[in-house]
Design an enzyme around this catalytic site. Structure first.
Site, mmCIF file in Angstrom:
data_model
loop_
_atom_site.group_PDB
_atom_site.id
_atom_site.type_symbol
_atom_site.label_atom_id
_atom_site.label_comp_id
_atom_site.label_asym_id
_atom_site.label_seq_id
_atom_site.Cartn_x
_atom_site.Cartn_y
_atom_site.Cartn_z
ATOM 1 N N MET A 1 -9.086 -3.487 -4.656
ATOM 2 C CA MET A 1 -10.409 -2.974 -4.106
ATOM 3 C C MET A 1 -9.777 -1.866 -3.060
ATOM 4 O O MET A 1 -8.938 -1.705 -2.394
ATOM 5 C CB MET A 1 -11.006 -4.170 -3.216
ATOM 6 C CG MET A 1 -11.484 -5.113 -4.055
ATOM 7 S SD MET A 1 -12.392 -6.529 -3.453
ATOM 8 C CE MET A 1 -13.584 -5.508 -2.613
ATOM 9 N N LYS A 5 -11.297 3.106 -7.705
ATOM 10 C CA LYS A 5 -11.284 2.973 -9.175
ATOM 11 C C LYS A 5 -12.774 3.164 -9.681
ATOM 12 O O LYS A 5 -12.700 3.946 -10.749
ATOM 13 C CB LYS A 5 -10.708 1.766 -9.562
ATOM 14 C CG LYS A 5 -11.503 0.664 -9.184
ATOM 15 C CD LYS A 5 -10.763 -0.729 -9.585
ATOM 16 C CE LYS A 5 -11.540 -2.070 -9.499
ATOM 17 N NZ LYS A 5 -12.148 -1.999 -7.962
ATOM 18 N N ASP A 78 -15.915 -0.632 -16.624
ATOM 19 C CA ASP A 78 -15.670 -0.966 -15.214
ATOM 20 C C ASP A 78 -15.564 -2.443 -14.942
ATOM 21 O O ASP A 78 -16.186 -3.322 -15.905
ATOM 22 C CB ASP A 78 -16.961 -0.466 -14.160
ATOM 23 C CG ASP A 78 -16.413 -0.454 -12.801
ATOM 24 O OD1 ASP A 78 -15.253 -0.300 -12.351
ATOM 25 O OD2 ASP A 78 -17.492 -0.553 -11.963
ATOM 26 N N GLU A 79 -14.827 -2.997 -13.879
ATOM 27 C CA GLU A 79 -14.655 -4.484 -13.905
ATOM 28 C C GLU A 79 -14.103 -5.139 -14.975
ATOM 29 O O GLU A 79 -14.634 -6.305 -15.376
ATOM 30 C CB GLU A 79 -15.822 -5.122 -13.251
ATOM 31 C CG GLU A 79 -16.364 -4.489 -12.197
ATOM 32 C CD GLU A 79 -15.668 -4.380 -10.633
ATOM 33 O OE1 GLU A 79 -14.660 -5.027 -10.737
ATOM 34 O OE2 GLU A 79 -16.185 -3.819 -9.797
ATOM 35 N N GLN A 81 -11.583 -6.737 -15.426
ATOM 36 C CA GLN A 81 -11.050 -8.209 -15.488
ATOM 37 C C GLN A 81 -11.892 -9.542 -15.500
ATOM 38 O O GLN A 81 -11.405 -10.358 -16.020
ATOM 39 C CB GLN A 81 -10.503 -8.562 -13.784
ATOM 40 C CG GLN A 81 -11.552 -8.406 -12.966
ATOM 41 C CD GLN A 81 -12.284 -7.074 -12.156
ATOM 42 O OE1 GLN A 81 -11.804 -6.022 -12.673
ATOM 43 N NE2 GLN A 81 -13.157 -7.177 -11.159
ATOM 44 N N CYS A 136 -2.715 -0.771 2.530
ATOM 45 C CA CYS A 136 -2.782 -1.991 3.445
ATOM 46 C C CYS A 136 -2.870 -1.110 4.986
ATOM 47 O O CYS A 136 -2.349 -0.312 5.133
ATOM 48 C CB CYS A 136 -1.954 -3.096 3.466
ATOM 49 S SG CYS A 136 -1.915 -4.499 4.612
ATOM 50 N N CYS A 138 -1.227 -1.836 7.253
ATOM 51 C CA CYS A 138 0.248 -1.671 7.795
ATOM 52 C C CYS A 138 0.911 -0.617 7.232
ATOM 53 O O CYS A 138 2.083 -0.348 7.534
ATOM 54 C CB CYS A 138 0.910 -3.078 7.483
ATOM 55 S SG CYS A 138 1.418 -3.231 5.754
ATOM 56 N N CYS A 173 -1.283 -5.991 1.564
ATOM 57 C CA CYS A 173 0.188 -5.864 0.920
ATOM 58 C C CYS A 173 0.324 -7.363 0.928
ATOM 59 O O CYS A 173 -0.163 -8.540 1.291
ATOM 60 C CB CYS A 173 0.938 -5.114 1.598
ATOM 61 S SG CYS A 173 1.446 -5.953 3.263
#
Length: 194
Positions: A1, A5, A78-79, A81, A136, A138, A173
């Protein structure tokens, strides 16, 4: 996410349209957040698409469509998964039998870091895999789409599929995901002790 994409899929569709190429956009009906058969990116662009139902035989559906409308040069999904392994096999057969280019966009893993069925089969069969990276907070590469509750705490249990956006998921991450899971568990334990 958060990797853009869907925006990339929609940009690719626009490029095909500009060049007069025959293409088709599709997505599983399980992602019906828009309430209509539309692929919409968070950046505000959208395009109509064909639904893929859990029982859809993609090989038969696409063969029938090619018979009515002519063969497509490209199919953008798309999507991915959310497709079944059988549906991924059917798409591979379309590629092999018709020479159609099929490009799939989706997530590799769920909020618990387990592969989705469709993603796993796609990794097993795809001619190429291109990772779209996001970062991420971080600074490291994200690999986990962590599910969060209304307070932003990491959710560690539940159904594999729960449709949502930034209100339910945050890309992290592995290290930040682990640390936030530990912190959420610690907070939960403290609440029970009080």
């Amino acid at each position: 996410m958060g990797s853009a994409k869907t925006a990339l899929l929609l940009t690719q569709a626009y490029n095909f349209e500009e060049r007069g190429m025959k293409f088709l956009c599709m997505k599983p009906i399980i992602d019906n957040r828009e309430g209509d058969n539309v692929i919409r990116s968070r950046v505000g662009i959208e395009r109509r698409c064909e639904w893929i139902y859990p029982h859809t035989d993609l090989y038969e559906t696409l063969c029938a469509m090619f018979g009515r409308e002519g063969k497509k040069d490209w199919i953008l999904i798309d999507e991915v998964q959310f497709l079944s392994s059988e549906q991924i096999d059917q798409l591979a057969r379309v590629v092999d039998d018709y020479g159609v280019n099929v490009v799939c966009y989706g997530l590799r893993t769920d909020f618990q870091s387990h592969m989705f069925e469709g993603s796993q089969r796609l990794f097993e069969l795809a001619d190429t895999i291109d990772e779209i990276k996001s970062t991420c907070s971080c600074g490291r590469k994200t690999i986990i789409n962590a599910r969060i509750d209304h307070s932003g705490n990491i959710v560690t249990a539940g159904d594999q599929v729960e449709i949502g956006g930034d209100d339910k998921y945050v890309a992290l991450c592995r290290s930040c995901w682990r640390n936030r899971r530990v912190e959420s568990t610690r907070r939960s334990t403290l609440q029970f002790e009080d």
